[in-house]
Scaffold this motif. Structure first.
Motif, mmCIF file in Angstrom:
data_model
loop_
_atom_site.group_PDB
_atom_site.id
_atom_site.type_symbol
_atom_site.label_atom_id
_atom_site.label_comp_id
_atom_site.label_asym_id
_atom_site.label_seq_id
_atom_site.Cartn_x
_atom_site.Cartn_y
_atom_site.Cartn_z
ATOM 1 N N GLN A 1 0.824 -1.213 0.000
ATOM 2 C CA GLN A 1 0.000 0.000 0.000
ATOM 3 C C GLN A 1 0.858 1.264 0.000
ATOM 4 O O GLN A 1 0.400 2.328 -0.413
ATOM 5 C CB GLN A 1 -0.950 0.005 1.184
ATOM 6 N N SER A 2 2.113 1.155 0.411
ATOM 7 C CA SER A 2 3.012 2.309 0.368
ATOM 8 C C SER A 2 3.441 2.628 -1.056
ATOM 9 O O SER A 2 3.646 3.794 -1.406
ATOM 10 C CB SER A 2 4.260 2.055 1.228
ATOM 11 N N THR A 3 3.578 1.587 -1.898
ATOM 12 C CA THR A 3 4.057 1.792 -3.262
ATOM 13 C C THR A 3 2.927 1.912 -4.272
ATOM 14 O O THR A 3 3.144 2.403 -5.386
ATOM 15 C CB THR A 3 4.956 0.627 -3.702
ATOM 16 N N GLY A 4 1.734 1.428 -3.924
ATOM 17 C CA GLY A 4 0.630 1.408 -4.883
ATOM 18 C C GLY A 4 0.554 0.123 -5.681
ATOM 19 O O GLY A 4 -0.392 -0.077 -6.451
ATOM 20 N N ALA A 5 1.522 -0.773 -5.525
ATOM 21 C CA ALA A 5 1.509 -2.057 -6.230
ATOM 22 C C ALA A 5 0.668 -3.041 -5.420
ATOM 23 O O ALA A 5 1.185 -3.926 -4.741
ATOM 24 C CB ALA A 5 2.933 -2.584 -6.418
ATOM 25 N N ILE A 6 -0.645 -2.909 -5.512
ATOM 26 C CA ILE A 6 -1.555 -3.656 -4.641
ATOM 27 C C ILE A 6 -2.327 -4.750 -5.368
ATOM 28 O O ILE A 6 -3.270 -5.324 -4.809
ATOM 29 C CB ILE A 6 -2.536 -2.701 -3.928
ATOM 30 N N GLY A 7 -1.934 -5.041 -6.610
ATOM 31 C CA GLY A 7 -2.567 -6.106 -7.373
ATOM 32 C C GLY A 7 -1.614 -6.572 -8.451
ATOM 33 O O GLY A 7 -0.450 -6.157 -8.516
ATOM 34 N N LEU A 8 -2.085 -7.440 -9.320
ATOM 35 C CA LEU A 8 -1.246 -7.976 -10.379
ATOM 36 C C LEU A 8 -0.851 -6.888 -11.366
ATOM 37 O O LEU A 8 -1.681 -6.074 -11.774
ATOM 38 C CB LEU A 8 -1.979 -9.101 -11.106
ATOM 39 N N SER A 9 0.400 -6.892 -11.773
ATOM 40 C CA SER A 9 0.906 -5.832 -12.645
ATOM 41 C C SER A 9 0.128 -5.764 -13.955
ATOM 42 O O SER A 9 -0.164 -4.676 -14.454
ATOM 43 C CB SER A 9 2.398 -6.037 -12.922
ATOM 44 N N GLY B 1 -3.357 -3.870 -14.011
ATOM 45 C CA GLY B 1 -3.448 -2.447 -13.753
ATOM 46 C C GLY B 1 -2.693 -1.952 -12.548
ATOM 47 O O GLY B 1 -2.856 -0.795 -12.156
ATOM 48 N N TRP B 2 -1.843 -2.810 -11.957
ATOM 49 C CA TRP B 2 -1.187 -2.445 -10.698
ATOM 50 C C TRP B 2 0.331 -2.559 -10.776
ATOM 51 O O TRP B 2 0.991 -2.887 -9.796
ATOM 52 C CB TRP B 2 -1.726 -3.318 -9.564
ATOM 53 N N SER B 3 0.907 -2.267 -11.939
ATOM 54 C CA SER B 3 2.359 -2.329 -12.080
ATOM 55 C C SER B 3 3.026 -1.320 -11.141
ATOM 56 O O SER B 3 2.549 -0.196 -10.969
ATOM 57 C CB SER B 3 2.745 -2.020 -13.528
ATOM 58 N N ASN C 1 -5.067 -7.164 -1.069
ATOM 59 C CA ASN C 1 -5.899 -6.115 -1.649
ATOM 60 C C ASN C 1 -6.635 -6.653 -2.877
ATOM 61 O O ASN C 1 -7.751 -7.127 -2.774
ATOM 62 C CB ASN C 1 -5.046 -4.892 -1.971
ATOM 63 N N PHE C 2 -5.977 -6.608 -4.039
ATOM 64 C CA PHE C 2 -6.561 -7.144 -5.263
ATOM 65 C C PHE C 2 -5.838 -8.418 -5.660
ATOM 66 O O PHE C 2 -4.632 -8.551 -5.465
ATOM 67 C CB PHE C 2 -6.418 -6.135 -6.417
#
Length: 451
Positions: A66-74, A77-79, A314-315
């Motif tokens: 959650q600090s980086t925003g990478a909260i799901g599969l790249s 949509g979460w690269s 998350n996702f």
């Protein structure tokens, strides 16, 4: 022997958990087991987010998902954003040559800015291709700088199990399959895990090829080799869940400054890997890094152990379940705190994902004897509660949820308060109920152009 700026070879495979002989799984992994005996093994290592891309982003940045925003599969949509620095950036700034072979799943292919990028097509993700490219790099590189070589493999992800006959020398015979205790022991389970364990055998062989190349080209004595995985294996209460079988990771290191034949049971989250490697390379650890180095532990110096680790879901892309066809990016915010003795889970949206978080008991009337792995257990659709608590010191399989038992009320409250404090410090979106928006459109970037 100490080396001021050792080379780093970082090998991360897909979905292995701790399914190796060195971790008491009855599988064929002789080379990895020997590697572990020649270095240091961590028996209580966990990822901070049990999904492929977020876990890798945690390890590469030393920061929570959650600090980086990478909260799901790249690719959904979460690269990992380019604004987030990784170990690649830090080592490059410290004079290292950076190279990559195989799969890099924290970002889309080609987006990690390695100086030497060998991920060019889908087949490059297979372990033998990744190792081939890595060996070629070691043979021909300019030795004027130390290197950081990152190698990722598709093995042993369940999408590669079908290669058992084509690539792995055949599946392990059903009667020889090791069935984890939390799995139903059925025909479907044994047939699927026979392919999984053949993939482990294949991965083990390819890893040894890489070690042999390090030796042959004179790198063995000045290279720190890290072997790890992103999270637990696929299956019941495993990958994608916050149960221990979903978050457990193999973690072994060997090289200069690392003791041989040591096993540590300290709690090690994978955000601690980056600061550890930076310290081993005599480079500063940036302030934004949230993990802590365990290099002093291996050096026999003063080390303050982690008394707890924090984990988030998350996702995650998954099937829709309930007999509904299709695949979706499911938002299911769950948080947990894991201490040496207890594991507390907080379901922030209990209704979000009924079929993913299964109860342990398999109904006796269920028959999962067809050929499909996930039909070995029924579709679970019972409502989830908000909390779970497991006394893992005496219940390591997390069979018995003690969240509602009065004798555990005080420890449950203490863990919940500490978890909420961690969430509040980070302004966790799970507290507000807001659903984060994708960082970019789904897709595989430049790989979308490949046939």
């Amino acid at each position: 022997m100490s080396v001021e700026h050792p080379n780093i070879l970082y090998f991360v495979c897909h979905d292995l958990g701790r399914h190796l002989g060195i971790y008491d799984a009855l599988v064929q992994s002789p080379h990895l087991d020997a590697f572990a005996h020649s270095g240091t093994t961590f028996t209580q290592a966990y990822c901070n987010s049990p999904c492929c891309s977020p876990s890798r982003a945690c390890a590469m940045t030393g920061r929570y998902a959650q600090s980086t925003g990478a909260i799901g599969l790249s690719h959904m949509g979460w690269s990992l954003p380019q604004s987030e620095s990784t170990i690649t950036d830090y080592l490059k700034a410290g004079g290292y040559e950076t190279a990559h072979a195989g799969l890099a799943h924290e970002r889309l292919p080609g987006e990690n800015a390695y100086e030497v990028e060998m991920e060019k097509e889908w087949d490059d993700w297979q372990a033998h291709r990744a190792v081939d490219h890595a060996i070629k790099y070691l043979e021909s590189r300019d030795r004027s700088r130390p290197f950081y070589l990152n190698i990722g493999t598709q093995q042993v992800h369940d999408t590669a199990w079908h290669l058992a006959d084509e690539l792995y020398g055949g599946a392990v015979a059903p009667e020889d399959v090791h069935v984890p205790l939390q799995f139903p022991d059925t025909k479907a389970t044994r047939c699927a895990l026979g392919k999984f364990q053949a993939a482990i055998r294949f991965l083990d062989t390819q890893f040894q090829r890489l070690l042999d190349a390090l030796e042959a080209h004179g790198y063995a004595d000045n290279t720190i080799v890290v072997f790890t995985t992103d999270h637990g294996m696929a299956g019941l209460r495993s990958k994608g869940t916050l149960y221990d079988h979903g978050t457990e990771t193999a973690l072994m290191l060997r090289g200069p400054g690392i003791p041989a034949g040591k096993r540590f049971s300290d709690l090690i989250p994978n955000i601690d890997i980056l600061p550890t490697l930076l310290e081993a390379c005599n480079l500063p650890v940036p302030e934004q890094v949230e993990g802590r180095s365990f290099w002093p532990l291996m050096q026999g110096r003063v080390y303050q152990p982690n008394d707890a680790i924090f984990i988030e879901r998350n996702f995650h892309g998954q099937s829709k379940g309930g007999g509904v066809p299709g695949y979706e990016d499911r938002y299911d915010p769950v948080r947990s705190i894991r201490t040496r003795d207890f594991h507390y889970l907080l379901h922030c949206k209990p209704e979000a994902n009924l079929h993913q978080w299964q109860v342990f008991e398999i109904p006796p009337e269920h028959r999962g004897d067809d050929s499909r792995f996930f039909s070995a257990w029924p579709a679970f659709d019972q409502p989830r509660g908000e909390e779970e608590l497991y006394h893992v010191a005496v219940d390591p399989l997390e069979n018995f949820d003690v969240a509602q038992r009065p004798e555990f009320r005080e420890i449950k409250q203490q863990l919940k308060e500490r978890l909420l404090e961690w969430m509040t410090e980070r302004q966790d979106f799970a507290l507000s109920g807001d659903v984060p928006e994708r960082l970019h459109a789904p897709g595989w970037g430049e790989f979308d152009q490949l046939s």
